[in-house]
Design an enzyme around this catalytic site. Structure first.
Site, PDB file in Angstrom:
ATOM      1  N   LYS A 165     103.973  50.041  16.263  1.00 53.72           N
ATOM      2  CA  LYS A 165     102.633  49.816  16.822  1.00 53.72           C
ATOM      3  C   LYS A 165     101.619  50.198  15.761  1.00 53.72           C
ATOM      4  CE  LYS A 165     100.754  48.519  20.729  1.00 53.72           C
ATOM      5  NZ  LYS A 165     101.324  47.701  21.834  1.00 53.72           N
ATOM      6  N   ASP A 218      97.075  43.428  20.971  1.00 58.43           N
ATOM      7  CA  ASP A 218      97.054  44.441  22.035  1.00 58.43           C
ATOM      8  C   ASP A 218      95.566  44.566  22.399  1.00 58.43           C
ATOM      9  OD1 ASP A 218      99.004  46.592  23.330  1.00 58.43           O
ATOM     10  OD2 ASP A 218      97.151  47.649  22.946  1.00 58.43           O
TER      11      ASP A 218
HETATM   12  P1  NDP Z   1      92.453  43.256  26.273  1.00 57.82           P
HETATM   13  O1  NDP Z   1      91.668  43.860  25.175  1.00 57.82           O
HETATM   14  O2  NDP Z   1      92.569  41.782  26.374  1.00 57.82           O
HETATM   15  O3  NDP Z   1      91.899  43.774  27.689  1.00 57.82           O
HETATM   16  C1  NDP Z   1      91.837  45.127  27.996  1.00 57.82           C
HETATM   17  C2  NDP Z   1      91.184  45.283  29.352  1.00 57.82           C
HETATM   18  O4  NDP Z   1      91.285  46.646  29.759  1.00 57.82           O
HETATM   19  C3  NDP Z   1      89.707  44.940  29.321  1.00 57.82           C
HETATM   20  O5  NDP Z   1      89.304  44.422  30.568  1.00 57.82           O
HETATM   21  C4  NDP Z   1      89.069  46.307  29.067  1.00 57.82           C
HETATM   22  O6  NDP Z   1      87.736  46.420  29.544  1.00 57.82           O
HETATM   23  C5  NDP Z   1      89.991  47.207  29.854  1.00 57.82           C
HETATM   24  N1  NDP Z   1      90.009  48.554  29.281  1.00 57.82           N
HETATM   25  C6  NDP Z   1      90.391  48.884  28.017  1.00 57.82           C
HETATM   26  N2  NDP Z   1      90.246  50.195  27.825  1.00 57.82           N
HETATM   27  C7  NDP Z   1      89.759  50.695  28.979  1.00 57.82           C
HETATM   28  C8  NDP Z   1      89.396  51.984  29.414  1.00 57.82           C
HETATM   29  N3  NDP Z   1      89.510  53.038  28.589  1.00 57.82           N
HETATM   30  N4  NDP Z   1      88.951  52.140  30.687  1.00 57.82           N
HETATM   31  C9  NDP Z   1      88.830  51.076  31.512  1.00 57.82           C
HETATM   32  N5  NDP Z   1      89.149  49.831  31.164  1.00 57.82           N
HETATM   33  C10 NDP Z   1      89.610  49.642  29.910  1.00 57.82           C
HETATM   34  O7  NDP Z   1      93.899  43.942  26.186  1.00 57.82           O
HETATM   35  P2  NDP Z   1      95.272  43.460  26.852  1.00 57.82           P
HETATM   36  O8  NDP Z   1      95.029  42.797  28.150  1.00 57.82           O
HETATM   37  O9  NDP Z   1      96.068  42.770  25.805  1.00 57.82           O
HETATM   38  O10 NDP Z   1      95.983  44.881  27.089  1.00 57.82           O
HETATM   39  C11 NDP Z   1      95.886  45.582  28.343  1.00 57.82           C
HETATM   40  C12 NDP Z   1      97.045  46.548  28.457  1.00 57.82           C
HETATM   41  O11 NDP Z   1      98.279  45.808  28.433  1.00 57.82           O
HETATM   42  C13 NDP Z   1      97.182  47.594  27.343  1.00 57.82           C
HETATM   43  O12 NDP Z   1      97.724  48.780  27.900  1.00 57.82           O
HETATM   44  C14 NDP Z   1      98.210  46.964  26.404  1.00 57.82           C
HETATM   45  O13 NDP Z   1      98.867  47.943  25.631  1.00 57.82           O
HETATM   46  C15 NDP Z   1      99.136  46.335  27.422  1.00 57.82           C
HETATM   47  N6  NDP Z   1     100.001  45.257  26.935  1.00 57.82           N
HETATM   48  C16 NDP Z   1      99.489  44.169  26.301  1.00 57.82           C
HETATM   49  C17 NDP Z   1     100.331  43.152  25.899  1.00 57.82           C
HETATM   50  C18 NDP Z   1      99.819  41.892  25.282  1.00 57.82           C
HETATM   51  O14 NDP Z   1     100.634  41.004  25.041  1.00 57.82           O
HETATM   52  N7  NDP Z   1      98.529  41.740  25.024  1.00 57.82           N
HETATM   53  C19 NDP Z   1     101.789  43.244  26.064  1.00 57.82           C
HETATM   54  C20 NDP Z   1     102.225  44.402  26.822  1.00 57.82           C
HETATM   55  C21 NDP Z   1     101.342  45.373  27.210  1.00 57.82           C
HETATM   56  P3  NDP Z   1      86.516  45.637  28.793  1.00 57.82           P
HETATM   57  O15 NDP Z   1      86.637  44.216  29.254  1.00 57.82           O
HETATM   58  O16 NDP Z   1      85.294  46.334  29.303  1.00 57.82           O
HETATM   59  O17 NDP Z   1      86.772  45.804  27.326  1.00 57.82           O
HETATM   60  O1  2IT Z   2     102.641  46.361  24.167  1.00 61.35           O
HETATM   61  C1  2IT Z   2     103.153  45.258  23.837  1.00 61.35           C
HETATM   62  O2  2IT Z   2     104.306  44.948  24.147  1.00 61.35           O
HETATM   63  C2  2IT Z   2     102.323  44.321  23.071  1.00 61.35           C
HETATM   64  N1  2IT Z   2     101.155  44.606  22.827  1.00 61.35           N
HETATM   65  C3  2IT Z   2     102.912  43.041  22.569  1.00 61.35           C
HETATM   66  C4  2IT Z   2     103.655  43.266  21.287  1.00 61.35           C
HETATM   67  C5  2IT Z   2     104.157  42.034  20.590  1.00 61.35           C
HETATM   68  O3  2IT Z   2     104.667  42.214  19.483  1.00 61.35           O
HETATM   69  O4  2IT Z   2     104.060  40.914  21.108  1.00 61.35           O
END
Ligand code: NDP
Ligand code: 2IT
Length: 444
Positions: free
Chosen positions: A124, A164
């Site tokens: 990461k 992420d």
């Molecule tokens: P994005 O940046 O697309 O979206 C994040 C969302 O979470 C936004 O709506 C943001 O609010 C909100 N957010 C972030 N930090 C905070 C906080 N401290 N308090 C409240 N709300 C918060 O990220 P992702 O959707 O990609 O990621 C979301 C989660 O999923 C993370 O935990 C990530 O590690 C996990 N994840 C992501 C994967 C991926 O493929 N992208 C895969 C597996 C897990 P705002 O809109 O105001 O910024």
């Molecule tokens: O937390 C996760 O699994 C991710 N942000 C996706 C990682 C990836 O390599 O697709």
């Protein structure tokens, strides 16, 4: 070896890293009985080795903003464990990023990737850069400087980053462009790429879709379906959007989304049109969800999380530790029976114990959100073969992978009272493959 003794060593060796301690404790607590029952694991000190990252890379990222001022950020890559494949995991750009958060995420990623059935190790990275309020040009210059620092440490057979929080298709485009320019080589050293340059169909949707497929598998064990279920979702980014989309497609009623400023409650249920509007709001206009309330006539609750809203199923899809003990108790009192984690470690350690005591089905992120990295694995395979599969083929593989992860969780999480401890199942199943690979390598 006991949990508290093990954890006091981890805490001493990794001071000031509470998220990392939390992730390790949750994992070790569940796998310790498996380790102590097998002399090979104990003798090889497999757990002590697993909680030590292979290496941590930190570097300065300097760039010039639109006013000509020099900005200084810190970049990171935690290459946690490559026992079963090259390091693989996302990049997070957020002001909260620090070593503790990236070590917890890299540690989780190792076992998540093991669960996907694909050959990927765990890593990461990211930076304490805040993309909010920055122009496209600023984001591009930041990404270029970040990649200049990172490029020498990654590669298609070494370490393959992706997105992420704060890193979506725009950022991956800039990062990949700079990587290609530095290496003078087109290779799939990043995933989550655009469709025009080697991205896989469905990678954007995969985490959210997979999280819903996993919930469907849990319900199917009890002869239940998603149709008609009321669902709360936190977050409104990539994972939340596609969790909402798939739930709606499957006939569930999605009543909340949230962002850093609060949550929106739409009791009538969101539609696909509304979710697409949210996607445009968040990825193009970078606006706040209070606009949703104005546009669609719903209620916006400032500075609150959605867990007070009654639901059958809860999908935390924003960030770590966003659901605490009080939220868990409220959800249970309101009838919630299933929690499927789209985010990584969104439930606090203590809240997780509350779900366990109440026999709520609690699917941890390393199982429920593994669909994203699984499709990243398929993107790597397609790049290596110099070909691409159709959306339907990839979706079929995603469903099959989520089904297999679910089976593995049940195999290792099934208890005598008939309740499945998905947290135990995911940790033990993820652990075994990595541990056996490490044993095979001897003392390295
Ligand atoms: P994005 O940046 O697309 O979206 C994040 C969302 O979470 C936004 O709506 C943001 O609010 C909100 N957010 C972030 N930090 C905070 C906080 N401290 N308090 C409240 N709300 C918060 O990220 P992702 O959707 O990609 O990621 C979301 C989660 O999923 C993370 O935990 C990530 O590690 C996990 N994840 C992501 C994967 C991926 O493929 N992208 C895969 C597996 C897990 P705002 O809109 O105001 O910024
Ligand atoms: O937390 C996760 O699994 C991710 N942000 C996706 C990682 C990836 O390599 O697709």
């Amino acid at each position: 070896m006991d949990l508290d003794g093990f954890m006091s060593d981890v805490t001493r060796r990794n001071p000031g890293e509470p998220e990392f301690h939390q992730a390790v404790r949750e994992f070790v607590e569940k796998v310790l009985p498996v380790v102590t029952a097998d002399e090979r694991y104990v003798r090889a000190r497999i757990l002590e080795r697993m909680v030590e990252p292979d290496r941590v890379i930190m570097f300065r990222v300097v760039w010039e903003d639109d006013d000509g001022a020099i900005q200084v950020n810190r970049g990171y890559r935690v290459q946690f464990n490559n026992a079963i494949g090259p390091y693989k995991g996302g990049l997070r750009f957020d002001p909260s990023v620090n070593l503790s958060i990236l070590k917890f995420l890299g540690f989780e990623q190792t076992f998540k990737n093991s669960l996907t059935t694909l050959p990927m190790g765990g890593g990461k990275g990211g930076a304490d850069f805040d993309p909010k309020g920055r122009s496209d040009d600023e984001v591009m210059r930041f990404c270029q400087s970040f990649m200049t620092g990172l490029a020498r440490y990654i590669g298609k057979d070494v370490d393959i980053p992706a997105g992420d929080i704060g890193v979506g298709s725009r950022e991956v485009g800039y990062l990949f462009g700079q990587y290609k320019r530095i290496q003078n080589e087109w290779s799939g050293a990043l995933t989550g790429k655009g469709p025009a340059y080697g991205g896989s169909p469905l990678r954007t949707e995969a985490t959210g879709y997979g999280c819903v497929y996993f919930a469907r598998e849990i319900l199917a064990r009890a002869d239940e379906v998603l149709e008609g279920k009321t669902c709360t979702i936190s977050g409104s980014g990539n994972v939340a959007q596609y969790t909402a989309e798939k739930l709606i497609e499957m006939g569930a009623r999605v009543v909340t989304l949230s962002d850093r400023h609060g949550f929106v409650h739409d009791p009538g249920g969101m539609t696909l049109e509304k979710v697409r509007w949210v996607e445009e709001l968040k990825t193009v206009r970078h606006g706040g969800l209070e606009e949703y309330a104005r546009e669609w006539g719903a209620a916006f609750h400032a500075r609150e999380t959605p867990w007070s809203v009654p639901c059958d199923l809860a999908f935390p899809c924003a960030t770590q530790n966003e659901l605490d003990v009080d939220d868990a108790r409220t959800l249970i009192a309101n009838g919630c029976r299933l929690v499927s984690e789209g985010a990584n470690m969104p439930v606090t350690y203590e809240a997780s114990k509350v779900f366990e005591a109440a026999r709520v089905s609690h699917a941890p992120g390393k199982a429920a959100n593994a669909g994203g990295v699984a499709i990243s694995g398929l993107e790597m395979a397609q790049n290596a073969m110099r070909m691409s599969w159709t959306r339907e083929e990839v979706d079929e593989r995603l469903r099959a992978i989520m089904r297999q992860i679910h089976e593995r969780c049940v195999e290792h999480g099934y208890g005598s009272d008939g309740w499945v401890d998905y947290v135990r199942g995911a940790n033990v199943a993820g652990f075994l493959k990595v541990a056996d690979a490490m044993l095979a390598f001897g003392v390295v």
